[in-house]
Design a protein around this motif. Structure first.
Motif, short mmCIF file in Angstrom:
data_model
loop_
_atom_site.label_atom_id
_atom_site.label_comp_id
_atom_site.label_asym_id
_atom_site.label_seq_id
_atom_site.Cartn_x
_atom_site.Cartn_y
_atom_site.Cartn_z
N PHE A 124 4.33 -77.74 -35.92
CA PHE A 124 3.09 -78.13 -35.24
C PHE A 124 2.26 -76.90 -34.88
O PHE A 124 1.05 -76.88 -35.07
N ARG A 125 2.93 -75.87 -34.40
CA ARG A 125 2.23 -74.65 -33.97
C ARG A 125 1.49 -73.98 -35.10
O ARG A 125 0.35 -73.53 -34.92
N VAL A 126 2.10 -73.90 -36.27
CA VAL A 126 1.50 -73.13 -37.37
C VAL A 126 0.56 -73.97 -38.24
O VAL A 126 -0.07 -73.44 -39.16
N SER A 194 7.06 -86.55 -30.78
CA SER A 194 7.32 -85.73 -29.59
C SER A 194 6.86 -84.30 -29.79
O SER A 194 6.52 -83.60 -28.82
N ALA A 195 6.83 -83.83 -31.04
CA ALA A 195 6.37 -82.47 -31.33
C ALA A 195 4.85 -82.36 -31.21
O ALA A 195 4.31 -81.24 -31.18
N GLY A 196 4.16 -83.50 -31.14
CA GLY A 196 2.71 -83.49 -30.98
C GLY A 196 1.93 -84.13 -32.11
O GLY A 196 0.72 -84.31 -32.02
N PHE A 197 2.61 -84.47 -33.20
CA PHE A 197 1.91 -85.06 -34.35
C PHE A 197 1.49 -86.50 -34.05
O PHE A 197 2.16 -87.21 -33.30
N GLU A 198 0.39 -86.91 -34.63
CA GLU A 198 -0.10 -88.27 -34.48
C GLU A 198 -0.11 -88.97 -35.84
O GLU A 198 0.13 -88.35 -36.87
#
Length: 220
Positions: A124-126, A194-198
Motif C-alpha cells: 500500500f505504501r509504495v 485492513s492494509a488500506g485498499f478499497e
C-alpha cells in the motif's frame, strides 16, 4: 531453501500445476493490466517469469525477491528483457519510496512471508493513489469434491511428481504445509482491506485451488 530450488523452479512449477501455472500467469497479468509508461513491482518474483510477462506490455517492471539464488537465475534467464530489473528485497521492508508504483503484484509468495499483513501494508505504501495490488495465491477450493480431489493430489501425487522434477524434493514438503495453513479467500480479502485498499474483490481460478485478489489505493 529457495536458493537451492532456483535452477529447477520453473520446471517444477509447470509439472506440479499440470500446466495451469501458465494460465494463472495470464490471468494475473490481465488483472494487473500493465501499460507502457507505468512502473510495476513484482514481489517474490523468483526467476522473473511473471515479471517478464508483465514487461511485454512495455511497462517498466521491477522484480523483487529475498532469495539471492532466485535473483541470480532470473537475471540470467530474463537478460533479453530490457525493461525488467531485479533487486533483492524483503517484502515487509521494501527499499522503495512512497507512491512509486502504478501497481504491485505478488504470485504464490505472500504465504511465504512471515508477516503477510506487514507486507500488504508495504504494498500500500509504495503504490500510487489510484494504483492497484494484485495477489495470486493458492487458496481454498470452492466445492467439497474439488477439495477432496485436491487433498488426494497433495498427499499422494505431488510428492511423486516432486521427486521426478526437483533436485530438492524435501523443500517441497513445505509447499503442502504452507498451502494447508493459508487462510481462505474471505480472510485474505479482509487483510487487504485492513492494509488500506478499497474495492477489494477476488475470483477463483481452477475451482478455487488458486484465487486472484485485487484492491485499489484510494485516489488522491
Amino acid at each position: 531453501m529457495f536458493d537451492e530450488v532456483a535452477p529447477g523452479y520453473d520446471r517444477t512449477n509447470a509439472v506440479l500445476s499440470m500446466g495451469n501455472a501458465a494460465l494463472w500467469r495470464i490471468a494475473t497479468t490481465r488483472a494487473v493490466d500493465p501499460r507502457p509508461g507505468q512502473r510495476i513491482l513484482d514481489v517474490a518474483a523468483g526467476t522473473g517469469t511473471s515479471s517478464a510477462s508483465l514487461a511485454k506490455s512495455g511497462a517498466a517492471v521491477v522484480a523483487a525477491d529475498f532469495s539471492p539464488g532466485m535473483i541470480e537465475v532470473g537475471r540470467r534467464r530474463q537478460a533479453h528483457v530490457p525493461n525488467l530489473t531485479f533487486t533483492e528485497a524483503d517484502a515487509t521492508d521494501l527499499p522503495f519510496g512512497d507512491d512509486e508504483f502504478d501497481a504491485v503484484t505478488i504470485s504464490f509468495g505472500l504465504r511465504n512471508v512471515v508477516r503477510p499483513e506487514a507486507a500488504l501494508a508495504e504494498f500500500f505504501r509504495v503504490t500510487k493513489p489510484g494504483g492497484r495490488v494484485v495477489v495470486c495465491e493458492f487458496s481454498t477450493p470452492a466445492t467439497a469434491i474439488v477439495r477432496t480431489g485436491y487433498d488426494v493430489y497433495q498427499r499422494f501425487a505431488m510428492p511423486a511428481l516432486v521427486k521426478l522434477s526437483s533436485s530438492n524434493d524435501t523443500a517441497y514438503d513445505y509447499l503442502n504445509e504452507s498451502i494447508r495453513e493459508w487462510p481462505a479467500q474471505p480472510e485474505l480479502a479482509r487483510w487487504i482491506r485492513s492494509a488500506g485498499f478499497e474495492r477489494v474483490a477476488y475470483r477463483n481460478l481452477t475451482g478455487g485451488i488458486v484465487a486472484l485478489h485485487r484492491g485499489f489505493v484510494p485516489a488522491a
